[in-house]
Scaffold this motif. Structure first.
Motif, PDB file in Angstrom:
ATOM      1  N   THR A 178      -7.367  -5.180   8.913  1.00 43.89           N
ATOM      2  CA  THR A 178      -7.894  -3.961   9.359  1.00 43.89           C
ATOM      3  C   THR A 178      -7.104  -3.139   9.798  1.00 43.89           C
ATOM      4  O   THR A 178      -7.252  -1.827   9.670  1.00 43.89           O
ATOM      5  N   VAL A 179      -5.770  -3.534  10.388  1.00 44.61           N
ATOM      6  CA  VAL A 179      -4.802  -2.614  10.802  1.00 44.61           C
ATOM      7  C   VAL A 179      -4.238  -1.829   9.581  1.00 44.61           C
ATOM      8  O   VAL A 179      -4.162  -0.788   9.470  1.00 44.61           O
ATOM      9  N   ALA A 180      -3.843  -2.761   8.499  1.00 50.24           N
ATOM     10  CA  ALA A 180      -3.694  -2.051   7.089  1.00 50.24           C
ATOM     11  C   ALA A 180      -4.664  -1.104   6.675  1.00 50.24           C
ATOM     12  O   ALA A 180      -4.298   0.106   6.171  1.00 50.24           O
ATOM     13  N   MET A 181      -6.071  -1.401   6.664  1.00 45.03           N
ATOM     14  CA  MET A 181      -6.941  -0.500   6.473  1.00 45.03           C
ATOM     15  C   MET A 181      -7.003   0.756   7.033  1.00 45.03           C
ATOM     16  O   MET A 181      -7.001   1.787   6.420  1.00 45.03           O
ATOM     17  N   ALA A 182      -6.782   0.708   8.277  1.00 44.19           N
ATOM     18  CA  ALA A 182      -6.674   1.976   9.251  1.00 44.19           C
ATOM     19  C   ALA A 182      -5.415   2.977   8.715  1.00 44.19           C
ATOM     20  O   ALA A 182      -5.949   3.879   8.424  1.00 44.19           O
ATOM     21  N   PHE A 183      -4.543   2.126   8.670  1.00 48.15           N
ATOM     22  CA  PHE A 183      -3.375   3.097   8.317  1.00 48.15           C
ATOM     23  C   PHE A 183      -3.579   3.857   6.786  1.00 48.15           C
ATOM     24  O   PHE A 183      -3.110   4.982   6.627  1.00 48.15           O
ATOM     25  N   ASP A 184      -4.021   2.986   5.882  1.00 49.93           N
ATOM     26  CA  ASP A 184      -4.519   3.500   4.639  1.00 49.93           C
ATOM     27  C   ASP A 184      -5.567   4.777   4.563  1.00 49.93           C
ATOM     28  O   ASP A 184      -5.465   5.728   3.903  1.00 49.93           O
ATOM     29  N   TRP A 185      -6.387   4.380   5.269  1.00 50.89           N
ATOM     30  CA  TRP A 185      -7.394   5.610   5.583  1.00 50.89           C
ATOM     31  C   TRP A 185      -7.097   6.980   6.073  1.00 50.89           C
ATOM     32  O   TRP A 185      -7.334   7.924   5.873  1.00 50.89           O
ATOM     33  N   PHE A 186      -6.266   6.506   7.284  1.00 53.17           N
ATOM     34  CA  PHE A 186      -5.723   7.816   7.990  1.00 53.17           C
ATOM     35  C   PHE A 186      -4.395   8.619   6.921  1.00 53.17           C
ATOM     36  O   PHE A 186      -4.716   9.495   7.049  1.00 53.17           O
ATOM     37  N   TYR A 187      -4.016   7.786   6.235  1.00 45.31           N
ATOM     38  CA  TYR A 187      -3.213   8.481   5.403  1.00 45.31           C
ATOM     39  C   TYR A 187      -3.771   9.159   4.161  1.00 45.31           C
ATOM     40  O   TYR A 187      -3.272  10.393   3.782  1.00 45.31           O
ATOM     41  N   GLN A 188      -4.655   8.610   3.610  1.00 45.76           N
ATOM     42  CA  GLN A 188      -5.631   9.335   2.598  1.00 45.76           C
ATOM     43  C   GLN A 188      -6.065  10.512   3.074  1.00 45.76           C
ATOM     44  O   GLN A 188      -6.288  11.550   2.203  1.00 45.76           O
ATOM     45  N   LEU A 232       0.855  -1.217   0.272  1.00 44.81           N
ATOM     46  CA  LEU A 232       0.093   0.078   0.122  1.00 44.81           C
ATOM     47  C   LEU A 232       0.857   1.173   0.183  1.00 44.81           C
ATOM     48  O   LEU A 232       0.381   2.399   0.166  1.00 44.81           O
ATOM     49  N   GLY A 233       2.154   1.142  -0.005  1.00 47.23           N
ATOM     50  CA  GLY A 233       2.860   2.246   0.003  1.00 47.23           C
ATOM     51  C   GLY A 233       3.655   2.780   1.255  1.00 47.23           C
ATOM     52  O   GLY A 233       3.861   3.730   1.601  1.00 47.23           O
ATOM     53  N   ASN A 234       3.288   1.719   2.439  1.00 52.54           N
ATOM     54  CA  ASN A 234       3.757   1.990   3.841  1.00 52.54           C
ATOM     55  C   ASN A 234       3.149   3.358   4.180  1.00 52.54           C
ATOM     56  O   ASN A 234       3.765   4.324   4.704  1.00 52.54           O
ATOM     57  N   PRO A 235       1.649   3.403   4.200  1.00 53.25           N
ATOM     58  CA  PRO A 235       1.126   4.653   4.859  1.00 53.25           C
ATOM     59  C   PRO A 235       1.403   4.966   6.100  1.00 53.25           C
ATOM     60  O   PRO A 235       1.398   6.055   6.637  1.00 53.25           O
ATOM     61  N   GLN A 236       1.638   4.012   7.165  1.00 52.41           N
ATOM     62  CA  GLN A 236       1.995   4.102   8.468  1.00 52.41           C
ATOM     63  C   GLN A 236       3.152   4.836   8.586  1.00 52.41           C
ATOM     64  O   GLN A 236       3.346   5.778   9.765  1.00 52.41           O
ATOM     65  N   GLN A 237       4.064   4.992   7.628  1.00 57.37           N
ATOM     66  CA  GLN A 237       5.412   5.904   7.817  1.00 57.37           C
ATOM     67  C   GLN A 237       5.071   7.239   7.385  1.00 57.37           C
ATOM     68  O   GLN A 237       5.955   8.077   7.481  1.00 57.37           O
ATOM     69  N   HIS A 238       4.050   7.554   6.990  1.00 55.67           N
ATOM     70  CA  HIS A 238       3.496   9.203   6.580  1.00 55.67           C
ATOM     71  C   HIS A 238       2.529   9.702   7.542  1.00 55.67           C
ATOM     72  O   HIS A 238       2.068  10.627   7.130  1.00 55.67           O
ATOM     73  N   ILE A 239       2.262   9.096   8.561  1.00 56.98           N
ATOM     74  CA  ILE A 239       1.488   9.693   9.501  1.00 56.98           C
ATOM     75  C   ILE A 239       2.138   9.829  10.824  1.00 56.98           C
ATOM     76  O   ILE A 239       2.950   8.776  11.319  1.00 56.98           O
ATOM     77  N   LYS A 240       1.821  10.560  11.783  1.00 57.09           N
ATOM     78  CA  LYS A 240       2.287  10.826  13.201  1.00 57.09           C
ATOM     79  C   LYS A 240       1.230   9.913  13.961  1.00 57.09           C
ATOM     80  O   LYS A 240       0.203   9.751  13.800  1.00 57.09           O
ATOM     81  N   THR A 241       1.674   8.997  14.838  1.00 54.67           N
ATOM     82  CA  THR A 241       1.076   8.330  15.634  1.00 54.67           C
ATOM     83  C   THR A 241       1.551   8.353  17.207  1.00 54.67           C
ATOM     84  O   THR A 241       2.417   8.534  17.492  1.00 54.67           O
TER      85      THR A 241
END
Length: 442
Positions: A124-134, A39-48
């Protein structure tokens, strides 16, 4: 597939912990890493902000999300399991993700699902990261599902890690001692990342100190914050409103009071954990005022959609939903009950098979009348088996497998001053038809 068909696909095609238990748990981060890489590692592009703990992690996650939102930040929130509807797991500023997103995400990942064979939780974890990044959130609060070290959420490098409490739960997966479980929770501690430790016995503090030193190669004093050493609970008022009075443990000794819309007596310890987390976030540059903290704590349920934490759905008789399900959680519920005045006590209880059931049942009051129920999932312990175990612990009652039938029966018998408590499993609580019982007169 439409939305309902998509949910059926996800819940039946993928191993789901809430449905089948330990067989769905995959002790590896490989699948989540593979999914997110595709998915392009969305979790790396958001603050958590990452939150783990035996009990309290859901409440602390929702409190922090409400505070950040009140302070003006676009805030993602990922929690599990859901109580009533899947999209509760993935929210931005309290609003669940779109049905169309769930459908589209699942469709685009079907080949990936076929090749990686992920669990329901992993996808669902991957889904969440993708939604937050989008949606370009300013920050996302991420609650672990189980443990920490090998939890699917543990592929992030957060700005702050929070560990709320340590107790005996999921022992078949996390270890048979509080020390082993603390080690698993400590797995969310990352290099050069501040850590807040909440309501944790002092005997376990060394585990977290050593983990910080191991990760960062420096004194843990600079990164590790024990909320009990930073804040002191002065008193608690439990009446028409629930108010916690706290004092800052420094030279000034400044006192604050906070009203909560989460009235569980145990929430006082979650509040001090949140206050320590807020202080760290302020040091990291977040603009959060104590007035915003106070405003947010008054409306956590309204802002974030949190339910099932000493949630009153009816008065006269008083009906409460409480998702406490392990020994420490039930201990806190009993502590709360001892501070209330009521007539008779009715308890509707259902549990899942893989819990330490006898230790929970042994804590429950012997003078209550019980209705033994079960959630509609394979992992639920049959109500008749639960009653057999309960009788051996001195509890008495009757079997009514459907929680709504049990609640209807209890309400028909109870009088205005009585208390009816539904507890034991988040899945049982999730099946309560709240609208029916909050609008129907006796």
């Amino acid at each position: 597939m439409n939305y309902r068909e998509t949910l059926t696909y996800l819940m039946e095609r993928l191993p789901m912990f809430s449905r089948i238990g330990a067989a769905a748990y995959k002790p590896s981060l490989d699948n989540t890493l593979a999914l997110c890489a595709a998915l392009g590692n969305p979790q790396q592009h958001i603050k958590t902000i990452h939150i783990a703990g035996t009990n309290g992690k859901g409440s602390v996650s929702h409190m922090l999300a409400a505070i950040l939102q009140e302070a003006g930040y676009k805030t993602g929130l990922y929690t599990s399991p859901h109580l009533r509807e899947f999209r509760e797991r993935i929210r931005i500023n309290g609003i669940p993700c779109d049905e169309t997103f769930v459908v589209d995400f699942t469709a685009k990942c079907q080949d990936l699902i076929a090749s990686t064979q992920p669990s329901f939780f992993e996808i669902t974890v991957a889904m969440a990261f993708d939604w937050f990044y989008q949606n370009k959130v300013d920050v996302a609060v991420i609650e672990t599902g189980l443990g920490g070290r090998l939890d699917s959420t543990n592929i992030i490098h957060p700005q702050l890690s929070v560990i709320t409490s340590i107790g005996l739960d999921h022992m078949n997966l996390l270890g048979n001692t509080v020390e082993a479980i603390a080690g698993e929770k400590a797995g969310i501690i990352k290099q050069n990342t501040p850590v807040v430790i909440g309501s944790v016995d002092a005997s376990l503090h060394g585990i977290f100190s050593n983990k910080v030193i191991q990760e960062s190669g420096t004194s843990s004093n600079q990164l590790l914050h024990f909320s009990g050493q930073e804040w002191k609970i002065k008193r608690v008022e439990l009446n028409d409103t629930f108010t916690v009075f706290v004092e800052e443990q420094n030279d000034t000794g400044t006192e604050y009071s906070f009203q909560l819309d989460l009235p569980g007596y145990y929430q006082q310890w979650n509040v001090v954990t949140v206050l320590s987390a807020v202080r760290v976030l302020q040091q990291l540059g977040y603009s959060i005022g104590m007035d915003q903290v106070a405003a947010a704590l008054k409306k956590v349920v309204k802002v974030t959609g949190l339910h099932g934490r000493w949630e009153t759905i009816r008065q006269q008789p008083h009906v409460v939903l409480e998702v406490a399900h392990n020994e420490d959680g039930i201990r806190q519920v009993i502590n709360h009950l001892q501070r209330l005045q009521f007539g008779r006590l009715f308890i509707i209880i259902g549990v899942v098979r893989d819990k330490e059931i006898n230790s929970v049942l042994s804590l429950l009051p012997k003078d209550a009348h019980y209705y033994f129920s079960q959630a509609s999932l394979p992992r639920a312990l049959p109500a008749n088996e639960l009653m057999q175990l309960a009788v051996s612990e001195g509890l008495t009652g009757e079997i009514i497998p459907d929680v709504n039938d049990a609640l209807k029966k209890a309400i028909s018998i109870a009088v205005q001053e009585d208390l009816i408590l539904v507890c034991g499993s988040i899945f049982l609580v999730g099946e309560v038809d709240v609208q029916q019982f909050s609008t129907t007169s006796k």
